[in-house]
Design an enzyme around this catalytic site. Sequence first.
Site, short mmCIF file in Angstrom:
data_model
loop_
_atom_site.label_atom_id
_atom_site.label_comp_id
_atom_site.label_asym_id
_atom_site.label_seq_id
_atom_site.Cartn_x
_atom_site.Cartn_y
_atom_site.Cartn_z
N ASN A 73 -50.86 115.57 30.24
CA ASN A 73 -51.07 115.39 28.79
C ASN A 73 -51.89 116.51 28.16
OD1 ASN A 73 -53.31 114.34 30.23
ND2 ASN A 73 -53.95 113.22 28.42
N GLU A 126 -67.31 113.03 35.30
CA GLU A 126 -67.19 114.48 35.22
C GLU A 126 -68.15 114.98 34.15
OE1 GLU A 126 -62.81 114.58 34.55
OE2 GLU A 126 -62.76 115.59 36.49
N GLY A 186 -55.35 110.96 36.29
CA GLY A 186 -53.98 110.50 36.13
C GLY A 186 -53.95 109.01 35.98
N GLU A 193 -60.40 109.76 37.49
CA GLU A 193 -60.37 109.58 36.03
C GLU A 193 -59.01 109.01 35.69
OE1 GLU A 193 -62.96 110.08 34.20
OE2 GLU A 193 -64.15 111.02 35.78
N CYS A 222 -55.82 110.23 27.02
CA CYS A 222 -56.37 109.02 27.66
C CYS A 222 -57.41 108.36 26.77
CB CYS A 222 -56.98 109.40 29.00
SG CYS A 222 -58.15 110.75 28.84
P1 NAD Z 1 -49.84 110.43 37.30
O1 NAD Z 1 -50.81 109.55 37.98
O2 NAD Z 1 -48.40 110.09 37.38
O3 NAD Z 1 -49.94 111.93 37.82
C1 NAD Z 1 -51.14 112.68 37.77
C2 NAD Z 1 -51.11 113.74 38.83
O4 NAD Z 1 -51.11 113.11 40.11
C3 NAD Z 1 -49.85 114.62 38.81
O5 NAD Z 1 -50.19 115.93 39.17
C4 NAD Z 1 -48.99 113.98 39.88
O6 NAD Z 1 -48.05 114.85 40.44
C5 NAD Z 1 -50.03 113.56 40.90
N1 NAD Z 1 -49.64 112.46 41.78
C6 NAD Z 1 -48.74 111.47 41.55
N2 NAD Z 1 -48.65 110.67 42.62
C7 NAD Z 1 -49.50 111.16 43.55
C8 NAD Z 1 -49.87 110.75 44.87
N3 NAD Z 1 -49.32 109.68 45.45
N4 NAD Z 1 -50.78 111.46 45.53
C9 NAD Z 1 -51.36 112.55 44.95
N5 NAD Z 1 -51.04 112.99 43.72
C10 NAD Z 1 -50.13 112.29 43.02
O7 NAD Z 1 -50.33 110.52 35.80
P2 NAD Z 1 -49.63 111.27 34.59
O8 NAD Z 1 -48.44 110.46 34.19
O9 NAD Z 1 -49.48 112.70 34.92
O10 NAD Z 1 -50.76 111.17 33.47
C11 NAD Z 1 -50.91 110.08 32.63
C12 NAD Z 1 -52.04 109.20 33.08
O11 NAD Z 1 -53.22 109.96 33.21
C13 NAD Z 1 -52.37 108.11 32.08
O12 NAD Z 1 -52.60 106.91 32.76
C14 NAD Z 1 -53.65 108.60 31.43
O13 NAD Z 1 -54.48 107.61 30.89
C15 NAD Z 1 -54.31 109.27 32.57
N6 NAD Z 1 -55.31 110.23 32.12
C16 NAD Z 1 -56.63 109.93 32.30
C17 NAD Z 1 -57.62 110.81 31.86
C18 NAD Z 1 -59.08 110.51 32.06
O14 NAD Z 1 -59.89 111.42 31.89
N7 NAD Z 1 -59.46 109.31 32.44
C19 NAD Z 1 -57.24 111.98 31.22
C20 NAD Z 1 -55.88 112.25 31.03
C21 NAD Z 1 -54.93 111.37 31.49
#
Ligand code: NAD
Length: 480
Positions: free
Chosen positions: A150, A461, A226, A248, A282
């Site tokens: 994002n 963080e 994520g 996070e 997020c």
């Molecule tokens: P995601 O969890 O699908 O992916 C995030 C990252 O993790 C990607 O690089 C992905 O390839 C990797 N990943 C996926 N499965 C994995 C696994 N099994 N092992 C290791 N790595 C893996 O999330 P997304 O769709 O990319 O992002 C959206 C989400 O992120 C939303 O839920 C959002 O709220 C959250 N987010 C949180 C913050 C925060 O600071 N709390 C900030 C931004 C986004």
Amino acid sequence: MLHIRNYINGGFHDPRSGTWLENVEPATGEVYSLVARSDANDVADAVAAARAAFPHWSGLKAKERSDILLAVSRKVHEHLEDLALAESQDNGKPLWLARTVDIPRAEANMAFFATEILHTETAAHQTDAHTLNYTVRSPLGVVGCISPWNLPLYLFTWKIAPALAAGNCVVAKPSELTPMTAFLFSKLCIDAGLPPGVLNIVHGLGGECGAAIVEHPEIKAISFTGGTQTGETIARTAAPMFKKLSLELGGKNPTIVFGDVDIEHTARHVARASFTNQGEICLCGSRIYVERSIYDRFKQAMIAETEKFVVGDPLQESSRMGALVSQGHMEKVLGYIQLAREEGGTILTGGDRVSVGGRCANGFFVAPTLIEGLDAHCRVNQEEIFGPVATLIPFDTEQEAIAGANSTKYGLAASLWTNDNARVHRVAHRLESGIVWVNCWLVRDLRTPFGGVKASGVGREGGVEALRFFTEPKNVCIQY
Ligand code: NAD
């Protein structure tokens, strides 16, 4: 077609498997580059390079590491326009937003942690007249940083900057949906003189490349941003290996508007908090609690503000919203809007896919959508949508607003709108949330702790919290 290759040991490498993933431009729906589909073999190469680089990098004086990271920050500044264009094309966000928020913040992340390490202190505890304790902090070694799509370069640098500044070597993976700016960044690191192996960037799928980073026994800590479910999967692997974990995760953030506010001003900011970056932050507020005394007037003001979020080609300055990141994500968001109808909600504005036409005829655009009439406990008000969808919920008492705000499993950020000072503190302290903004939203000071409670994450963080995460403290006790 451009190939997004791995950056390992200071050079560019094809994935060992020889396979590539298609990278789609969200605004057009067309494949425009190919991304390395890396696996455990590429991660092993990256870890080996990072291990070899660690003694030199961790042995540098803080000032020497700082100078190199500041040079990286300057390179980001010099390439602001190329990076902003790449971010917009890769993610679908408006170009003006990438130019004014994402890339300047990536530059600031590098500079902030590069200089923070010049000002750290350590603790000493005098136990009695003959005993002194002092704390030394050392880098962990090789650490893994995994970031989402994002805010691609913004969140990527938010992790790697403190990790590197603290003296670690890094194996990092950006999202497979938005790998482009991390790839361009790796070239800037070479130009800035970052020694080979200090930062390694491997591209690929989460379940393959990401999982290999989490599983690698030589990676001492995982900093992950994520989804909550992915965080759970990562914790399941990493916790029994006793890795340090910073997670996070997702959010379902409440916005609480009390009856004493300036309605037009507040609606303008609340709409911004709901729909900036297509609602794909997020921290976006997605459940808007409004005191009943002003509910109807606030609703009208919110509809008007929401309709100002013109959806269009991300390259046009007039577009306040661009495309969602992928077809799959667009379908998920539209699915939740349909669910809102089934759960008895009324769509006040938006509610559909938008046809932008021209070069963007097949892009993944969704109108900013405002919904009312839903119960606070229905799925639309409990589950993370992560798109341009917000609901309005009336309340009568402060207690009711707090209970509603705290009613989801998440607890990342909240924003509170009122001019009553006593209420500000009372409510802010009772919100189950890592971050509370009062009469503002997304105002950031990089020194403050950043992160969530409950299913929104573990750890913090930012500032000193990040440097603490990426170092291990040791107490030295001397009796004399
Ligand atoms: P995601 O969890 O699908 O992916 C995030 C990252 O993790 C990607 O690089 C992905 O390839 C990797 N990943 C996926 N499965 C994995 C696994 N099994 N092992 C290791 N790595 C893996 O999330 P997304 O769709 O990319 O992002 C959206 C989400 O992120 C939303 O839920 C959002 O709220 C959250 N987010 C949180 C913050 C925060 O600071 N709390 C900030 C931004 C986004």
